[in-house]
Design a protein around this motif. Structure first.
Motif, PDB file in Angstrom:
ATOM      1  N   ASN A  12      37.787  47.482  41.777  1.00  0.00           N
ATOM      2  CA  ASN A  12      37.437  48.134  42.984  1.00  0.00           C
ATOM      3  C   ASN A  12      38.187  49.660  43.265  1.00  0.00           C
ATOM      4  N   GLY A  14      41.149  50.823  41.242  1.00  0.00           N
ATOM      5  CA  GLY A  14      41.794  51.520  39.986  1.00  0.00           C
ATOM      6  C   GLY A  14      40.641  52.316  39.657  1.00  0.00           C
ATOM      7  N   SER A  37      34.796  46.581  33.446  1.00  0.00           N
ATOM      8  CA  SER A  37      35.695  47.594  34.309  1.00  0.00           C
ATOM      9  C   SER A  37      35.909  48.868  33.587  1.00  0.00           C
ATOM     10  N   ASN A  71      49.766  38.949  37.863  1.00  0.00           N
ATOM     11  CA  ASN A  71      48.949  39.820  36.862  1.00  0.00           C
ATOM     12  C   ASN A  71      49.791  40.954  36.670  1.00  0.00           C
ATOM     13  N   VAL A 122      49.019  50.672  48.304  1.00  0.00           N
ATOM     14  CA  VAL A 122      48.320  51.615  49.214  1.00  0.00           C
ATOM     15  C   VAL A 122      47.447  51.052  50.310  1.00  0.00           C
ATOM     16  N   GLY A 124      44.262  51.839  53.083  1.00  0.00           N
ATOM     17  CA  GLY A 124      42.770  52.543  52.768  1.00  0.00           C
ATOM     18  C   GLY A 124      42.206  51.854  51.811  1.00  0.00           C
ATOM     19  N   VAL A 126      38.252  51.107  49.515  1.00  0.00           N
ATOM     20  CA  VAL A 126      37.547  51.747  48.478  1.00  0.00           C
ATOM     21  C   VAL A 126      36.939  53.178  48.721  1.00  0.00           C
ATOM     22  N   PHE A 240      37.157  44.879  52.077  1.00  0.00           N
ATOM     23  CA  PHE A 240      38.434  44.285  51.820  1.00  0.00           C
ATOM     24  C   PHE A 240      38.196  42.762  51.725  1.00  0.00           C
ATOM     25  N   ASP A 248      47.563  38.702  50.988  1.00  0.00           N
ATOM     26  CA  ASP A 248      48.762  39.664  51.668  1.00  0.00           C
ATOM     27  C   ASP A 248      49.389  38.601  52.715  1.00  0.00           C
TER      28      ASP A 248
HETATM   29  P1  NAD Z   1      39.970  44.233  41.550  1.00  0.00           P
HETATM   30  O1  NAD Z   1      40.013  42.775  41.502  1.00  0.00           O
HETATM   31  O2  NAD Z   1      38.608  44.807  42.091  1.00  0.00           O
HETATM   32  O3  NAD Z   1      40.609  44.942  40.633  1.00  0.00           O
HETATM   33  C1  NAD Z   1      41.790  44.560  39.650  1.00  0.00           C
HETATM   34  C2  NAD Z   1      41.132  44.813  38.342  1.00  0.00           C
HETATM   35  O4  NAD Z   1      42.392  44.535  37.381  1.00  0.00           O
HETATM   36  C3  NAD Z   1      40.199  44.232  37.631  1.00  0.00           C
HETATM   37  O5  NAD Z   1      39.413  45.049  36.901  1.00  0.00           O
HETATM   38  C4  NAD Z   1      40.824  43.240  36.697  1.00  0.00           C
HETATM   39  O6  NAD Z   1      40.105  42.896  35.468  1.00  0.00           O
HETATM   40  C5  NAD Z   1      42.069  43.777  36.107  1.00  0.00           C
HETATM   41  N1  NAD Z   1      43.121  42.956  35.564  1.00  0.00           N
HETATM   42  C6  NAD Z   1      43.504  41.851  36.104  1.00  0.00           C
HETATM   43  N2  NAD Z   1      44.594  41.178  35.187  1.00  0.00           N
HETATM   44  C7  NAD Z   1      44.671  42.344  34.192  1.00  0.00           C
HETATM   45  C8  NAD Z   1      45.694  42.317  33.369  1.00  0.00           C
HETATM   46  N3  NAD Z   1      46.385  41.308  32.792  1.00  0.00           N
HETATM   47  N4  NAD Z   1      45.503  43.506  32.167  1.00  0.00           N
HETATM   48  C9  NAD Z   1      44.541  44.537  32.668  1.00  0.00           C
HETATM   49  N5  NAD Z   1      43.857  44.519  33.466  1.00  0.00           N
HETATM   50  C10 NAD Z   1      43.799  43.406  34.639  1.00  0.00           C
HETATM   51  O7  NAD Z   1      41.116  44.467  42.806  1.00  0.00           O
HETATM   52  P2  NAD Z   1      41.040  45.727  43.776  1.00  0.00           P
HETATM   53  O8  NAD Z   1      40.218  45.492  45.070  1.00  0.00           O
HETATM   54  O9  NAD Z   1      40.988  47.015  42.982  1.00  0.00           O
HETATM   55  O10 NAD Z   1      42.622  45.600  44.246  1.00  0.00           O
HETATM   56  C11 NAD Z   1      43.741  46.086  43.544  1.00  0.00           C
HETATM   57  C12 NAD Z   1      45.002  45.868  44.442  1.00  0.00           C
HETATM   58  O11 NAD Z   1      44.792  46.653  45.719  1.00  0.00           O
HETATM   59  C13 NAD Z   1      45.265  44.304  45.022  1.00  0.00           C
HETATM   60  O12 NAD Z   1      46.655  44.010  45.033  1.00  0.00           O
HETATM   61  C14 NAD Z   1      44.876  44.769  46.542  1.00  0.00           C
HETATM   62  O13 NAD Z   1      45.500  43.686  47.427  1.00  0.00           O
HETATM   63  C15 NAD Z   1      45.233  46.080  46.728  1.00  0.00           C
HETATM   64  N6  NAD Z   1      44.386  46.736  47.662  1.00  0.00           N
HETATM   65  C16 NAD Z   1      43.127  46.401  47.818  1.00  0.00           C
HETATM   66  C17 NAD Z   1      42.128  47.392  48.771  1.00  0.00           C
HETATM   67  C18 NAD Z   1      40.766  47.080  48.914  1.00  0.00           C
HETATM   68  O14 NAD Z   1      39.880  47.546  49.932  1.00  0.00           O
HETATM   69  N7  NAD Z   1      40.080  46.407  47.999  1.00  0.00           N
HETATM   70  C19 NAD Z   1      42.926  48.120  49.575  1.00  0.00           C
HETATM   71  C20 NAD Z   1      44.108  48.359  49.618  1.00  0.00           C
HETATM   72  C21 NAD Z   1      45.035  47.487  48.589  1.00  0.00           C
END
Ligand code: NAD
Length: 299
Positions: A12, A14, A37, A71, A122, A124, A126, A240, A248
């Motif tokens: 979401n 990355g 993804s 991870n 970070v 903020g 998506v 989120f 968290d």
């Molecule tokens: P997500 O689950 O949507 O994305 C994580 C990605 O990592 C997935 O595509 C997954 O396939 C990949 N992945 C997992 N293990 C892996 C590995 N071993 N090798 C390669 N790829 C791998 O999560 P997100 O929402 O993108 O959040 C990522 C981080 O950012 C989290 O720690 C979250 O707490 C933080 N965050 C999220 C938000 C939000 O609003 N979603 C906001 C601020 C911070």
């Protein structure tokens, strides 16, 4: 021309972050365990490789954006991890929200291979990731900060240096603990007001011109019908996730235990979000605590 940047974890957050690096002219080499993804990035011209080790072979600057500590450990130190084939002098930036102790371990492991690891979680969601308006909280060697900032400023509006490795995570964990407490407080307050016969929109308006105002009341109100364009207006979809908030808050509890710090409201917030995960709210936005409280009261 700009040299290639590695990106691991195209979820979401990355996915839009890597897109913004490309918009700023950086060729991106990416990898994710979940093939779906990678689809969008591949179509935009990014090179997709099989493993983090393959990415490390080609890029000497790598950003990682993964769900949680295990991870990150896998992606850096696993059998196909970055550190297996990292180039000397590489800059490794982890933007996942994880345990600061794990960030410190990764920094030590990276240093042994002649590379620099920094934590840069970070704030903020998506929306901010898509518009390039994230806030990055950065920990690591200060002399490397400008090099990290060059990349992070393509994805964020604010890039703040916090101190040694792990302090970015510390800032992020503190923010999210307060966010959770504020959200639960807003949800229970709004619910009480509604039970007392107040119109929720009017109550929100009064709170937002009074001392109870907070981000959860004025920007992300949890009550359906009070605001547009927030998860509460869309059956708590997107935003989120409750699971990530529970994670968290768990990190906050670990760090509080390690430092013998009392965090009674953080602890209660953790348990409330854990209960929500166990009762079908796991994939909903964390503002669904409002709905959860209504159910608890036997509507
Ligand atoms: P997500 O689950 O949507 O994305 C994580 C990605 O990592 C997935 O595509 C997954 O396939 C990949 N992945 C997992 N293990 C892996 C590995 N071993 N090798 C390669 N790829 C791998 O999560 P997100 O929402 O993108 O959040 C990522 C981080 O950012 C989290 O720690 C979250 O707490 C933080 N965050 C999220 C938000 C939000 O609003 N979603 C906001 C601020 C911070």
């Amino acid at each position: 021309s700009k040299t290639q940047v590695g990106f691991i974890g195209l979820g979401n957050m990355g996915n839009p972050m890597a897109k913004n690096l490309m918009k700023h002219g950086y060729p991106v080499i990416a990898s994710d365990v979940f093939p779906e993804s990678c689809k969008e990035l591949r179509e935009l011209g990014a090179q997709i490789l099989d493993s983090p080790a393959d990415v490390a072979d080609k890029a000497d600057r790598i950003v990682t954006m993964l769900p949680s500590s295990p991870n990150v450990i896998d992606v850096y130190t696993g059998p196909n991890g970055i550190l297996k084939r990292v180039k000397k002098g590489s800059l490794l930036i982890d933007s996942s929200t994880i345990d600061p102790a794990v960030s410190k371990e990764m920094a030590v492991a990276a240093e042994k291979r002649g590379a620099v690891f920094m934590d840069a979680p970070v704030s903020g969601g998506v929306g901010a990731a898509t518009s390039g308006k994230l806030t990055f909280m950065v920990g690591g060697p200060e002399e490397e900060f400008n090099a990290a900032k060059e990349l992070l400023s393509c994805m964020g509006a604010n890039v703040v240096y916090c101190g040694q490795v792990g302090t970015g995570q510390a800032a992020k964990i503190c923010n999210n603990m307060l966010l959770a407490i504020g959200m639960i407080g807003t949800a229970e307050t709004m619910n009480l007001g509604i039970r007392l016969g107040l119109d929720p929109k009017l109550l929100a308006k009064i709170l937002n011109m009074s001392s109870g105002r907070c981000w959860s009341s004025d920007t992300y109100n949890p009550v359906p019908g009070v605001m547009e364009g927030v998860p509460s207006a869309n059956n708590y979809q997107g935003g989120f996730g409750t699971t990530l908030m529970a994670k968290d808050l768990g990190l906050a509890q670990n760090t509080a235990t390690n430092t013998k710090t009392p965090v009674p409201l953080g602890s209660l917030a953790h348990q409330i979000y854990r209960m929500m995960c166990a009762r079908g709210y796991a994939s909903k936005d964390f503002s669904s605590v409002f709905q959860f409280l209504r159910e608890e009261e036997g509507q």
